[in-house]
Write a protein that holds these residues in place. Structure first.
Motif, PDB file in Angstrom:
ATOM      1  N   TRP A  34       0.714  26.450  21.057  1.00 40.73           N
ATOM      2  CA  TRP A  34       0.749  27.318  19.867  1.00 40.73           C
ATOM      3  C   TRP A  34       2.078  28.073  19.753  1.00 40.73           C
ATOM      4  N   MET A  47      -1.167  18.247  24.957  1.00 40.96           N
ATOM      5  CA  MET A  47      -0.464  19.418  24.402  1.00 40.96           C
ATOM      6  C   MET A  47       0.853  19.611  25.139  1.00 40.96           C
ATOM      7  N   HIS A  72      -0.513  21.793  30.161  1.00 37.94           N
ATOM      8  CA  HIS A  72       0.572  21.992  29.215  1.00 37.94           C
ATOM      9  C   HIS A  72       1.686  21.108  29.720  1.00 37.94           C
ATOM     10  N   ARG A 130     -14.032  28.554  22.851  1.00 32.36           N
ATOM     11  CA  ARG A 130     -13.624  29.798  22.195  1.00 32.36           C
ATOM     12  C   ARG A 130     -13.446  29.507  20.711  1.00 32.36           C
ATOM     13  N   TYR A 132       5.460  24.996  26.260  1.00 29.06           N
ATOM     14  CA  TYR A 132       6.458  25.834  25.593  1.00 29.06           C
ATOM     15  C   TYR A 132       7.862  25.624  26.162  1.00 29.06           C
ATOM     16  N   LEU A 171      -9.345  22.394  23.636  1.00 28.20           N
ATOM     17  CA  LEU A 171      -7.965  22.446  24.125  1.00 28.20           C
ATOM     18  C   LEU A 171      -7.897  22.641  25.642  1.00 28.20           C
TER      19      LEU A 171
HETATM   20  C1  BGC Z   1      -1.883  28.588  25.304  1.00 31.34           C
HETATM   21  C2  BGC Z   1      -2.722  27.324  25.163  1.00 31.34           C
HETATM   22  C3  BGC Z   1      -3.806  27.542  24.142  1.00 31.34           C
HETATM   23  C4  BGC Z   1      -3.164  27.946  22.834  1.00 31.34           C
HETATM   24  C5  BGC Z   1      -4.158  28.202  21.722  1.00 31.34           C
HETATM   25  C6  BGC Z   1      -1.395  29.082  23.961  1.00 31.34           C
HETATM   26  O1  BGC Z   1      -0.794  30.336  24.095  1.00 31.34           O
HETATM   27  O2  BGC Z   1      -0.784  28.340  26.141  1.00 31.34           O
HETATM   28  O3  BGC Z   1      -3.263  26.977  26.395  1.00 31.34           O
HETATM   29  O4  BGC Z   1      -4.578  26.393  24.013  1.00 31.34           O
HETATM   30  O5  BGC Z   1      -2.432  29.151  23.025  1.00 31.34           O
HETATM   31  O6  BGC Z   1      -4.842  29.394  21.908  1.00 31.34           O
END
Ligand code: BGC
Length: 801
Positions: A234, A198, A155, A52, A201, A107
């Protein structure tokens, strides 16, 4: 000079400010470089079932456009392939796409465990089983990274729901944390060394993952030997200075330079050692330099990758039911294709993994192209989930006139998505009623399912065939036709259990928990570990899947190599008349455990493809870890002495061969935590799963935080916009963000995105407004908002809106 030496040299030349500046991104997708030193910025971008890459407006929810990219099946599908080589090839293709688009890191993959069928993001995760998760994640990472492109294993950790994902506290006991929630990550890290991990949250037992020194420095780096960089999800950064101490290197997305300045100030003040910052700067610089090493640029990747996307989809699909061998379809049968999903497939999930497919097929066209004799009726509308009797009648008329009826049904986008969880396992009534009606007029009804997670199938006993495609990517239509027509034999096996009812799931009473704390009361009893142990009947068990051929298992041999290392072999023969693939699974069962253990656990698997009559020997290695449990007292993996049963199986419920071995154990049993012996309710898990407060408290070793109800005052930077919604400032923020949301959604506006954004805004901690506002919100302003919400008069605050 290699990139490591070069990075070391560069960091030694950086000023304090330059080092701190590297600790956050330049914008949504780019890391910063340092021009003075010739360090160039690099791009990281979402995936992981395609790329993406956004060239214009950026977002982390899949709203704005991205460059076309091959859309592969999502992880809930690919895990069912049980095929490491396939996942590796898919990873290679993703890596090639990244190279051609100059992307340094993709990612993904996501290695979170499917604790509940309701998690909105289950379609992005592999399995309810940590071993399968770890193997699949490692294979994909190996593939991507073989192209000198990085991955971001996410995550990390215990991020198993979308509700309150930015502020929730996952309350999980230590043993379950290691055995269930960390193992997949651990395996992927040790086997494939992702360039980045990564952090999630959420909080884990009270500490945000982004601040969590034990998680990042101790477990990930020291225990597992991870030498890459940790990036925040993010907007997941909580306390930036604590983050650097904890080993959270890179804050994404970049928003304001406030946090970099905080790092500088902390070093000057002495509350953060420059040594810690140097380590972080070095890891970031190393990653940037490594990604910029020479690599061949592949061409026309999307054209080349479409065939692979189709292969992955066919090898991942699971044939759930095939009464009277209704499938493959008899040649020249008259087929009624019913359901809008036949033409308008749901082939990927909503949210940050949503990509723009390079090509897109559908099952109807693919069947026509293959020369099948088909007619079509829409059956329901994807734009409106109300039952449409006229459409159902039209479909029934067609079904009546046909030899077979194939109903395409499942979960539309609005039913499962990143950002929110499902509340039931039901498919839309418009789909269920259509199937019920069609099967009444034509008993030769087959259902093809397009969805990301288990659903209830009230029509299951009536229909003759069920083919589960999951979210099968851009070539899912052709893959479906291949399987229905028998050009390819289905060989996928479930990577998760389909329970009879949601209430049977062990997390049912504790999901998604209180607004800000979710108790993982079921401990290690996740998925089949619970259903098998408690004797709960399920619809389709873990590891299950049918084939157009049959396989015989024979010649089990168990050979001890040394104390805790075994080689297990078995012969698999295709005894049917068509070629096919079989996912062979190895589980272990511990006969008499002093602790509580699951009835069986997956410890190895292999996928073999066999011609009719062909045999192959599969070989499995078992080691200390295969028999071990996590002993909290020893803070280590320990093996109990005793009898272990090795089960070679076609599914968790279909054991084909058994053998027993005696293990002496590793002598650490004296360290067995006393609390385990007293854990009666966990020894024999109930049906439905219930554990008393006292029992969970004993397991956890402390009182679990009681659900922290909203709103909670006094407000802090970690209060959500939803928390302050009744305050004057909260109302203003909501008004402004809603306006911004509308603008952002623009023409793309659809109900899924609206719901996702609403949840995001409501559940966003105030500190994360920096990310959302991209440069216009500072720490000072946020502190002002908090003070105002707490009733203090802040001059000029209204001018901000
Ligand atoms: C998602 C991640 C994603 C990041 C960047 C976050 O809200 O949890 O999986 O890679 O956004 O778009």
């Amino acid at each position: 000079m290699d990139y490591k030496a070069k990075a070391k040299k560069l960091v030694s030349q950086m000023t304090l400010e330059e080092k701190a500046s590297l600790c956050s991104g330049r914008d949504f997708w780019y890391l910063k470089g340092i021009e003075r030193l010739g360090l160039k910025p690099v791009m990281v971008t979402d995936g992981p079932h395609g790329l993406r890459k956004q060239l214009a407006s950026a977002d982390h929810l899949g709203i704005n456009q991205s460059v076309p990219s091959t859309s592969f099946p999502t992880a809930s599908a690919t895990a069912c392939s049980y095929d490491r080589k396939l996942l590796k090839r898919m990873g290679e293709a993703l890596g090639e796409k990244c190279v051609s688009e100059e992307v340094a890191v993709i990612l993904g993959p996501g290695a979170n465990i499917k604790r509940s069928p309701l998690c909105g993001r289950n379609f992005e995760y592999f399995s309810e089983d940590p071993y399968l998760t770890g193997e699949m994640a490692a294979a994909l990472i190996e593939g991507v990274q073989s192209k000198n492109v990085g991955t971001s294993l996410k995550h990390f950790a215990a991020n198993n729901q979308e509700s309150n994902r930015m502020v929730g506290d996952s309350v999980v006991d230590e043993r379950a944390f290691y055995e269930i929630y960390l193992t997949g990550f651990e395996m992927a890290v040790k086997k494939a060394q992702p360039w980045t991990v990564m952090c999630s949250y959420n909080k884990i037992n009270g500490t945000y993952a982004s601040d969590n020194e034990f998680l990042l420095n101790t477990i990930l780096r020291k225990k597992w030997g991870f030498d890459g960089l940790v990036v925040s999800d993010w907007g997941a950064t909580d306390d930036r200075v604590q983050g650097v101490k904890a080993g959270m290197d890179l804050e994404m997305p970049g928003a304001s330079s406030d946090n970099d300045a905080e790092i500088v100030a902390a070093v000057k003040k002495g509350s953060l050692s420059e040594e810690d910052l140097n380590k972080t700067a070095l890891r970031i610089t190393e990653m940037i330099l490594k990604s910029q090493e020479e690599k061949p640029a592949p061409e026309h990747v999307d054209t080349h990758h479409n065939a692979l996307a189709r292969e992955v989809a066919t090898k991942s699909a699971v044939l759930l039911k095939n009464s009277e061998s209704i499938l493959p379809l008899a040649k020249n049968s008259k087929i009624a294709v019913i359901g809008e999903m036949a033409k308008n497939s749901r082939y990927q999930g909503a949210g940050s993994s949503r990509i723009c497919p390079a090509f897109l097929d559908n099952s109807y066209d693919a069947l026509v192209e293959a020369g099948a004799c088909v007619t079509y009726a829409e059956g329901y509308s994807l734009g409106n989930h109300k039952v449409d009797q006229a459409k159902i009648e039209e479909a029934c008329k067609l079904a009546k006139e046909s030899d077979v009826a194939i109903v395409f049904a499942g979960l539309p986008d609005e039913y499962e998505s990143e950002g929110f969880d499902r509340t039931t396992m039901d498919m839309p009534e418009s789909h269920n009623q259509l199937i019920n009606a069609v099967v009444k007029v034509n008993p030769n009804t087959i259902v093809v399912l397009q969805l990301g997670a288990p659903v209830a199938m009230p029509w299951m006993d009536q229909v003759k065939g069920i083919l589960l495609m999951y979210l099968a990517g851009q070539a899912g239509g052709s893959a479906t036709a291949d399987l229905l027509l028998g050009n390819v034999n289905p060989s996928g096996k479930l990577a998760e259990t389909f329970p009879k009812a949601l209430a049977d799931n062990p997390s049912a009473d504790y999901f998604p928990g209180e607004p800000k704390a979710v108790q993982y009361r079921e401990s290690i009893y996740v998925g089949y570990r619970y259903y098998d142990t408690a004797g709960v009947e399920v619809v389709f068990p873990f590891g299950y899947g049918l084939s157009y051929t049959t396989f015989e298992y024979s010649d089990l041999k168990i050979e001890q190599k040394d104390q805790l290392n075994y080689k297990v072999t078995s012969m698999i023969t295709n005894t049917g008349t068509v070629a096919g693939g079989e996912a062979v699974q190895l589980y272990i069962h511990c006969n008499e455990s002093k602790i509580f253990r699951a009835e069986k656990e997956l410890k190895a698997f292999d996928k073999v493809y066999l011609q009719p009559g062909e045999s192959k020997t599969v070989e499995f290695e078992l080691d200390q870890r295969s028999f071990a449990y996590y002993n909290t007292k020893a803070a280590d993996w320990c093996v109990e002495g005793g009898t272990y049963v090795i089960l070679v199986a076609s599914s968790s419920a279909d054991i084909r061969l058994k053998g027993t071995i005696e293990l002496a154990g590793d002598g650490k049993e004296s360290l067995l935590s006393t609390s385990y012996e007293a854990l009666g309710e966990y020894k024999t898990p109930s049906k439905p799963f219930r554990v008393s407060d006292a029992q969970f408290e004993k397991l956890l070793g402390r009182k679990p935080p009681s659900g922290i109800r909203l709103p909670s005052e006094p407000f802090t930077v970690n209060s959500t916009i939803g928390d302050i919604k009744d305050t004057f400032i909260g109302k203003m923020i909501l008004k402004v963000t809603k306006k911004q949301m509308k603008k952002m959604l623009g023409e793309n506006s659809d109900p899924t995105m609206e719901r996702m954004m609403e949840a995001m805004v409501f559940e966003m901690p105030l500190r994360a407004m920096k990310m959302a506002a991209q440069g216009t919100m500072t720490t000072k302003r946020i502190e002002g908002i908090v003070a105002f919400a707490n009733g203090r008069i802040i001059k000029g605050i209204s001018k901000m809106f």
